[in-house]
Design a protein around this motif. Structure first.
Motif, PDB file in Angstrom:
ATOM      1  N   ALA A 131      43.773  78.271   6.785  1.00 52.10           N
ATOM      2  CA  ALA A 131      42.525  78.945   7.162  1.00 52.10           C
ATOM      3  C   ALA A 131      41.390  78.478   6.252  1.00 52.10           C
ATOM      4  O   ALA A 131      40.280  78.204   6.712  1.00 52.10           O
ATOM      5  CB  ALA A 131      42.692  80.456   7.079  1.00 52.10           C
ATOM      6  N   LEU A 132      41.675  78.372   4.957  1.00 52.29           N
ATOM      7  CA  LEU A 132      40.637  77.960   4.016  1.00 52.29           C
ATOM      8  C   LEU A 132      40.205  76.513   4.265  1.00 52.29           C
ATOM      9  O   LEU A 132      39.041  76.158   4.039  1.00 52.29           O
ATOM     10  CB  LEU A 132      41.123  78.142   2.577  1.00 52.29           C
ATOM     11  N   SER A 133      41.127  75.682   4.727  1.00 52.22           N
ATOM     12  CA  SER A 133      40.761  74.306   5.083  1.00 52.22           C
ATOM     13  C   SER A 133      39.718  74.315   6.198  1.00 52.22           C
ATOM     14  O   SER A 133      38.767  73.536   6.172  1.00 52.22           O
ATOM     15  CB  SER A 133      42.000  73.529   5.541  1.00 52.22           C
ATOM     16  N   VAL A 134      39.901  75.216   7.170  1.00 50.37           N
ATOM     17  CA  VAL A 134      38.906  75.360   8.239  1.00 50.37           C
ATOM     18  C   VAL A 134      37.612  75.949   7.663  1.00 50.37           C
ATOM     19  O   VAL A 134      36.509  75.528   8.011  1.00 50.37           O
ATOM     20  CB  VAL A 134      39.451  76.250   9.380  1.00 50.37           C
ATOM     21  N   GLY A 135      37.768  76.896   6.742  1.00 48.45           N
ATOM     22  CA  GLY A 135      36.616  77.539   6.121  1.00 48.45           C
ATOM     23  C   GLY A 135      35.729  76.566   5.362  1.00 48.45           C
ATOM     24  O   GLY A 135      34.532  76.815   5.172  1.00 48.45           O
ATOM     25  N   LEU A 136      36.308  75.435   4.946  1.00 47.23           N
ATOM     26  CA  LEU A 136      35.520  74.399   4.267  1.00 47.23           C
ATOM     27  C   LEU A 136      34.347  73.953   5.134  1.00 47.23           C
ATOM     28  O   LEU A 136      33.289  73.589   4.626  1.00 47.23           O
ATOM     29  CB  LEU A 136      36.400  73.186   3.964  1.00 47.23           C
ATOM     30  N   LEU A 137      34.561  73.992   6.462  1.00 44.46           N
ATOM     31  CA  LEU A 137      33.497  73.598   7.387  1.00 44.46           C
ATOM     32  C   LEU A 137      32.282  74.500   7.217  1.00 44.46           C
ATOM     33  O   LEU A 137      31.135  74.033   7.225  1.00 44.46           O
ATOM     34  CB  LEU A 137      33.997  73.660   8.832  1.00 44.46           C
ATOM     35  N   LEU A 138      32.531  75.807   7.030  1.00 48.96           N
ATOM     36  CA  LEU A 138      31.417  76.746   6.864  1.00 48.96           C
ATOM     37  C   LEU A 138      30.724  76.528   5.517  1.00 48.96           C
ATOM     38  O   LEU A 138      29.502  76.617   5.415  1.00 48.96           O
ATOM     39  CB  LEU A 138      31.920  78.191   6.977  1.00 48.96           C
ATOM     40  N   PHE A 139      31.515  76.255   4.495  1.00 52.02           N
ATOM     41  CA  PHE A 139      30.966  75.977   3.163  1.00 52.02           C
ATOM     42  C   PHE A 139      30.047  74.754   3.233  1.00 52.02           C
ATOM     43  O   PHE A 139      28.904  74.781   2.736  1.00 52.02           O
ATOM     44  CB  PHE A 139      32.122  75.750   2.191  1.00 52.02           C
ATOM     45  N   ALA A 140      30.539  73.696   3.897  1.00 47.90           N
ATOM     46  CA  ALA A 140      29.745  72.477   4.021  1.00 47.90           C
ATOM     47  C   ALA A 140      28.502  72.738   4.888  1.00 47.90           C
ATOM     48  O   ALA A 140      27.415  72.225   4.589  1.00 47.90           O
ATOM     49  CB  ALA A 140      30.591  71.349   4.623  1.00 47.90           C
ATOM     50  N   TYR A 141      28.661  73.541   5.939  1.00 47.33           N
ATOM     51  CA  TYR A 141      27.531  73.855   6.817  1.00 47.33           C
ATOM     52  C   TYR A 141      26.421  74.552   6.033  1.00 47.33           C
ATOM     53  O   TYR A 141      25.243  74.226   6.176  1.00 47.33           O
ATOM     54  CB  TYR A 141      28.012  74.732   7.986  1.00 47.33           C
ATOM     55  N   TRP A 142      26.808  75.498   5.174  1.00 48.95           N
ATOM     56  CA  TRP A 142      25.837  76.220   4.348  1.00 48.95           C
ATOM     57  C   TRP A 142      25.052  75.244   3.466  1.00 48.95           C
ATOM     58  O   TRP A 142      23.813  75.292   3.404  1.00 48.95           O
ATOM     59  CB  TRP A 142      26.592  77.254   3.495  1.00 48.95           C
ATOM     60  N   LEU A 143      25.761  74.316   2.820  1.00 49.51           N
ATOM     61  CA  LEU A 143      25.100  73.342   1.942  1.00 49.51           C
ATOM     62  C   LEU A 143      24.203  72.393   2.730  1.00 49.51           C
ATOM     63  O   LEU A 143      23.053  72.128   2.339  1.00 49.51           O
ATOM     64  CB  LEU A 143      26.155  72.536   1.162  1.00 49.51           C
TER      65      LEU A 143
END
Lengths: 128, 135
Positions: B36-48
């Motif tokens: 799940a956190l691997s997918v969540g990386l997408l949101l982290f990158a999107y924010w940046l």
């Protein structure tokens, strides 16, 4: 007496001797992420607002930018190591396994490139 | 022809032969939260990336993150983060050879699971008190 099967002996199969470095990299990145992750959570909690001005100014602070780069890079490397184990455990078809891993590697490297470029752009004043 | 490749070899015990125990659920949860956190990386990158793109893109991202469904997702990701972090410490303690006995492994399992729920709740209480609904 060898414990290897005859077919394995003929094909020259055996341990690739790369398992330990994978396992160890997972541990090293785990410890790094423990520190960087707690830093990021505490940073989020100390932010008075998530406004555009504040967030961009916060990312531009050199210490924050460097720690964010380390966090993003370590997260993505740790994630790739982790999903590799999952793929190796559950994807049994050889070709599909290789294709899945290649695709996941591309995705991870791409996300890393986007995240790192974003932080650098803000840090070097190219944004806003 | 006596080829070992055709001989029936003993298999190491796998999931199907074990009685279900909650420590197994905690173990698989480490994998599930990791994925799940691997997918969540997408949101982290999107924010940046949104922050680096400009005000308009950032405001779009903020509206996206403020959506109730995305909020629920974010709460899920934060639980996954804290669970994976705490259980990761548990795993690395095992790597040193400590805490492997049944009693302590079960106790640490409970501590990690309840600790992750408590940390997630505390995190959101602090975020919302800090930034309010405008987060």
């Amino acid at each position: 007496m060898s414990l290897r099967s005859p077919i394995g002996r003929v094909l020259g199969l055996g341990a690739a001797k790369e398992g330990l470095s994978h396992w160890w990299s997972q541990r090293v990145t785990s410890v790094a992420l423990l520190l960087l992750g707690l830093w990021f959570v505490s940073a989020l909690l100390r932010m008075p607002t998530f406004d555009y001005e504040f967030v961009v100014a916060w990312i531009a602070v050199p210490l924050n930018a460097v720690l964010l780069l380390l966090l993003a890079g370590t997260l993505i490397y740790h994630s790739l190591l982790g999903v590799q184990v999952v793929v190796e455990d559950y994807v049994h078809h050889h070709g599909l396994k290789i294709a899945t891993m290649m695709l996941l590697t591309f995705a991870h490297v791409a996300v890393a490139a986007f995240a790192i470029f974003a932080v650098l752009r803000i840090a070097f004043g190219g944004a806003g | 022809m006596d080829s070992t490749s055709t001989r029936k070899r003993p298999l190491s015990p796998f999931l199907t032969v074990y009685r279900w125990q909650y420590t197994m659920a905690l173990s698989i949860l480490h994998r599930v939260t990791g994925c799940a956190l691997s997918v969540g990386l997408l949101l982290f990158a999107y924010w940046l990336v949104a922050a680096a793109t400009g005000r308009e893109a950032y405001d779009t991202a903020r509206a996206f993150f403020a959506h109730p469904l995305v909020r629920v997702l974010l709460i899920g990701f934060s639980f996954a983060f804290f669970y994976h972090l705490l259980n990761g410490v548990r795993h690395m303690t095992w790597d040193t050879g400590h805490g492997l006995e049944r009693k302590s492994a079960r106790l640490s399992g409970w501590i990690v699971f309840l600790g992750a729920i408590a940390t997630t709740a505390l995190f959101w209480v602090l975020v919302l008190r800090h930034v309010g609904g405008a987060a």
